[in-house]
Design a protein around this motif. Structure first.
Motif, mmCIF file in Angstrom:
data_model
loop_
_atom_site.group_PDB
_atom_site.id
_atom_site.type_symbol
_atom_site.label_atom_id
_atom_site.label_comp_id
_atom_site.label_asym_id
_atom_site.label_seq_id
_atom_site.Cartn_x
_atom_site.Cartn_y
_atom_site.Cartn_z
ATOM 1 N N ALA A 14 0.823 -1.213 0.000
ATOM 2 C CA ALA A 14 0.000 0.000 0.000
ATOM 3 C C ALA A 14 0.856 1.261 0.000
ATOM 4 O O ALA A 14 0.470 2.285 -0.572
ATOM 5 C CB ALA A 14 -0.928 -0.005 1.222
ATOM 6 N N LEU A 15 2.041 1.189 0.611
ATOM 7 C CA LEU A 15 2.895 2.380 0.670
ATOM 8 C C LEU A 15 3.258 2.862 -0.737
ATOM 9 O O LEU A 15 3.227 4.060 -1.021
ATOM 10 C CB LEU A 15 4.169 2.095 1.490
ATOM 11 C CG LEU A 15 5.169 3.252 1.564
ATOM 12 C CD1 LEU A 15 4.525 4.503 2.175
ATOM 13 C CD2 LEU A 15 6.406 2.852 2.362
ATOM 14 N N GLY A 16 3.571 1.922 -1.637
ATOM 15 C CA GLY A 16 3.901 2.283 -3.018
ATOM 16 C C GLY A 16 2.722 2.975 -3.696
ATOM 17 O O GLY A 16 2.889 4.003 -4.368
ATOM 18 N N GLU A 17 1.535 2.430 -3.495
ATOM 19 C CA GLU A 17 0.329 3.019 -4.102
ATOM 20 C C GLU A 17 0.065 4.425 -3.567
ATOM 21 O O GLU A 17 -0.251 5.338 -4.317
ATOM 22 C CB GLU A 17 -0.905 2.157 -3.762
ATOM 23 C CG GLU A 17 -0.906 0.762 -4.351
ATOM 24 C CD GLU A 17 -2.084 -0.056 -3.804
ATOM 25 O OE1 GLU A 17 -2.006 -1.283 -3.895
ATOM 26 O OE2 GLU A 17 -3.050 0.545 -3.276
ATOM 27 N N ILE A 18 0.222 4.567 -2.247
ATOM 28 C CA ILE A 18 -0.058 5.865 -1.610
ATOM 29 C C ILE A 18 0.928 6.918 -2.102
ATOM 30 O O ILE A 18 0.548 8.050 -2.395
ATOM 31 C CB ILE A 18 -0.009 5.716 -0.069
ATOM 32 C CG1 ILE A 18 -1.203 4.882 0.410
ATOM 33 C CG2 ILE A 18 0.007 7.080 0.618
ATOM 34 C CD1 ILE A 18 -1.117 4.429 1.860
ATOM 35 N N ALA A 19 2.198 6.527 -2.230
ATOM 36 C CA ALA A 19 3.219 7.467 -2.699
ATOM 37 C C ALA A 19 2.875 7.970 -4.099
ATOM 38 O O ALA A 19 2.957 9.170 -4.393
ATOM 39 C CB ALA A 19 4.588 6.790 -2.689
ATOM 40 N N ARG A 20 2.453 7.043 -4.978
ATOM 41 C CA ARG A 20 2.084 7.436 -6.346
ATOM 42 C C ARG A 20 0.870 8.361 -6.325
ATOM 43 O O ARG A 20 0.825 9.369 -7.014
ATOM 44 C CB ARG A 20 1.778 6.198 -7.200
ATOM 45 C CG ARG A 20 3.035 5.523 -7.740
ATOM 46 C CD ARG A 20 2.713 4.460 -8.786
ATOM 47 N NE ARG A 20 1.979 3.327 -8.240
ATOM 48 C CZ ARG A 20 2.552 2.314 -7.576
ATOM 49 N NH1 ARG A 20 3.855 2.302 -7.359
ATOM 50 N NH2 ARG A 20 1.830 1.314 -7.120
#
Ligand SMILES: [Mg+2]
Length: 309
Positions: free
Chosen positions: A119-125
């Motif tokens: 989820a961290l990758g998605e949130i960063a994007r």
């Protein structure tokens, strides 16, 4: 009256840079003599806290990863109370045996780390920022960013329920953006995924929807039950048997401080107190870090305690 002390670790009980407890050791000793449990409440994982419990000679319960789990030494009165409360309130409870054979009753609120990292990758994007999670960092990088000794740095990576991260580049790249402002941008994106984001002394933490405060409330409920059982009466007002204190230095300590009778905000090495934490009854220490911890805890002993019974 039973006093319970909940405490953050880095920058509060331990010096922010040296990780030494300094004068706080004498206050811990006073707590031990008076039978006052000191309950570590931290963003650190269990593996790292267990190293510190040995160094600090603590045998009390502890709270990890910003409230993801509470560990009660198995067989103690409060562990039995935790087991009973968990069954009536449908909390996730299990018995955990550590490698060294020590056994704990664990109350769990956290979610599995793999999903959090994804989820961290998605949130960063979504927010338009560049981040670096602790799972992407080498041991050398973690040691450099935290200043931790290598065995504790290794233990710091053994997380189960959260992902600490730093923001390399904020959205829009408009120069420096305050960390609390970044937090406000990240939070809605985390919430849409059933997660929460906390801001510690060094890192942001992506985690399940819990906080140090939700864990403190559960732990207090367990102590209330244990104490009312040992006093042989369910009829008494259980809350009146407890006096609760918490000490912290950073924004992720806010919910923990709000959950107790006597909240203490510890001064930071730069002379300031964490911004964004202000409510009635909050005590701000004069002294920095563990010296401030000593000041506040010894001050609590000068009050009514331990005369009340
Ligand atoms: Mg701290």
């Amino acid at each position: 009256m039973q006093l319970l002390i909940f405490t953050d670790i880095d920058g509060s009980l331990l010096d922010f840079d040296s990780y030494k407890p300094g004068p706080a050791v004498r206050a811990l000793e006073a707590c031990r003599r008076a039978g006052v449990p000191v309950i570590l409440c931290t963003s650190k994982p269990s593996a790292e806290v267990r190293v510190l419990r040995t160094i600090l000679d603590l045998d009390t319960p502890y709270i990890v990863e910003n409230g993801a789990a509470i560990f009660f030494p198995a067989g103690t009165g409060v562990a039995v109370a935790a087991q009973q409360l968990a069954e009536s309130k449908k909390w996730d409870v299990s018995t955990i045996e550590m490698e060294d054979g020590e056994t704990f009753t664990r109350l769990l609120s956290g979610v599995a780390r793999a999903g959090v990292v994804e989820a961290l990758g998605e949130i960063a994007r979504e927010v338009g920022m560049e981040v670096r999670g602790i799972s992407e960092m080498t041991m050398a990088e973690i040691t450099e960013r935290t200043g931790l000794p290598s065995d504790q740095a290794r233990a710091a990576t053994m997380r189960e329920f959260s992902e600490p991260f730093i923001v390399l580049k904020g959205p829009g790249d408009e120069g420096r953006i305050e960390r609390t402002e970044l937090l406000e941008l990240i939070r809605p994106a985390a919430e849409r995924r059933g997660l929460a984001c906390a801001l510690g002394g060094r890192f942001f933490h992506l985690q399940g929807r819990h906080s140090k405060g939700t864990a403190v409330e559960r732990a207090v409920a367990c102590y209330s039950r244990a104490i009312s059982h040992s006093s042989g009466s369910d009829a008494v007002d259980q809350k009146s048997l407890l006096r609760t204190m918490a000490l912290g230095d950073a924004y992720n300590d806010l919910e923990m401080l709000a959950a107790v009778d006597e909240p203490v905000l510890i001064r930071r090495p730069d002379g300031t107190h964490a911004e964004g934490i202000a409510f009635p009854g909050l005590v701000r220490t004069e002294c920095v870090g563990p010296q401030g911890w000593f000041e506040a805890v010894m001050g609590a002993f000068e009050g009514e305690y331990p005369s009340g019974d």
